[in-house]
Each structure stands twice: as C-alpha cells, then as structure tokens.
Design an enzyme around this catalytic site. Sequence first.
Site, PDB file in Angstrom:
ATOM      1  CG  ASP A 103      16.047  -0.295  -1.984  1.00 55.22           C
ATOM      2  OD1 ASP A 103      14.846   0.224  -1.557  1.00 55.22           O
ATOM      3  OD2 ASP A 103      16.988  -0.099  -1.442  1.00 55.22           O
ATOM      4  CG  PHE A 104      10.243  -4.311  -2.062  1.00 59.03           C
ATOM      5  CD1 PHE A 104       9.495  -4.835  -2.850  1.00 59.03           C
ATOM      6  CD2 PHE A 104       9.707  -4.034  -0.580  1.00 59.03           C
ATOM      7  CE1 PHE A 104       8.338  -5.277  -2.438  1.00 59.03           C
ATOM      8  CE2 PHE A 104       8.427  -4.528  -0.316  1.00 59.03           C
ATOM      9  CZ  PHE A 104       7.643  -5.141  -1.158  1.00 59.03           C
TER      10      PHE A 104
END
Length: 253
Positions: free
Chosen positions: A102-103
Amino acid sequence: MRLNQFIAHHSKYSRREADKLIKEGRITINKEVVLDFSYQVDKNTKVYLNGKLLRKQEGYTVIVYNKPKGEIVSKHDDRGRKVIYDSLPKRFSHFKPVGRLDFASEGLLLLSDNVKVVRALMESALERVYLLKLSGFIKESVFDAMESGITLKDASAGGHNKSKIKAMQFAPFVGYTCIKNTEKYSKIKVIIKEGKNRELRRFFAHFGLEVLDLKRIAYGFVQLNNLPMQKVRFLERGEYNKLHAFLEKDYIE
C-alpha cells in the site's frame, strides 16, 4: 493438471473465468467439446479455445523493485499520486506486479512480464517477511493471536476507509521475532503466507496498535538485501533456479 488450471496458466483468463469458458463449450480437446472442469491435461494434450491452440508462453523475466513509501502499485491513480511506473525504467512499463504494497508501505515488490508467473507467485503460500514498527507495547494476547490465528467479524480498523472488506480471518503467523517492545513503540519481524488487503495493519489495529512503518524484506526465495530504494534488479541465477523449480511443481500439481 486440471483443465481449468491449464487454461489459467496458458491464457489471460483466471481459473474462475476458465470455468465459465468450459461451461460455455468454448474449450475443445481432440475436436470434442469438454465440459468437465477437472479433466486432466498432460504435456501431450492439445487444448483449444474458440478453435485456437493454447500455447505455453515461452520465457519470462522477473525483477525486484524496492518500493518507497508514497507510491501506488498501479498504472494510474485517480488522485494524481505517484505510481511505481513513474519510477520504474520505461522498459519495464509492461511488467505486472506480484500483489500489492500500500501507499504507506515500502520494500520488496516482484514484477514480471509473464502473467502466469505473476499469478502463480501471487496465489502461492510462499512466505512473506516484513519488518514492522508499531505504536505501542505488544501484549501477550497479541502474541497468542499471532500463534493461533484469529477471526474478526469487523476488521475495518487498519483498512482503507473506502474498503468494502469487513470480516477477515487471519491464519497463524509462520513466525515472528520481537526486536523491541516498549510502551512508546515496538519493532517486530513477522512471517506470513498470505497477502490479504492490508492484512497486517488490520491485525494489529484490532489490538490498538498502529503500524507506523511496514517494510517487506523477502518474498519466498527472493530477498531484498541491500537493494537501494527505488532501484531495480533482476533475479540472480540461484533465485531463477528456485523459481523454475517452484513453477514446475505448481504446474504439475
């Protein structure tokens, strides 16, 4: 190998889509329509989809990318955030990622130009190793849950605010090593065999622990080692040998 598995390995279709193709009568063997999902295919069987022979995709390349925080594992982002393809050399623009980070996560990300290889690695039970920094003290109940697994009816804490996933089952961790454990923050190395949506963030959030840092350092037989941030390397010969052996076993079974 089952027919639906063969189709998934030798075409762009998933196993679920392969089942649909078989059900629709679009798969033939020896000029006869086969409707049995479990039909066993060997190396001499010729399988046709809509009259076209399915051939094994020859050759593949796998790379390791050290993804930094602040990049999305996607081709495009509707919010204008940076994606991994902004950093990857242009010659890898057609490579597909094995799963996601994820980010806010960083570390080892595998990519390949062969969708079958990507799918096999992503759906495997290969061990994933992560280094985590947590927001507080890890209590004994957390270690117990890591060892025995846990099922949550509401695992939305730690997930993306737009995620539709709520309930989640967490299998027992393969292993863990507690590096530091204080009231202020903790560091731990964990090994799991799955890659569910924000799985580790959801797991620890259930116990009131926020994941402050998350870094993947290994995926199966591939190690991140000293690869610099935002840099790419090809698999080494030993890693390719292990990948070949893994894929042969996966295709046969």
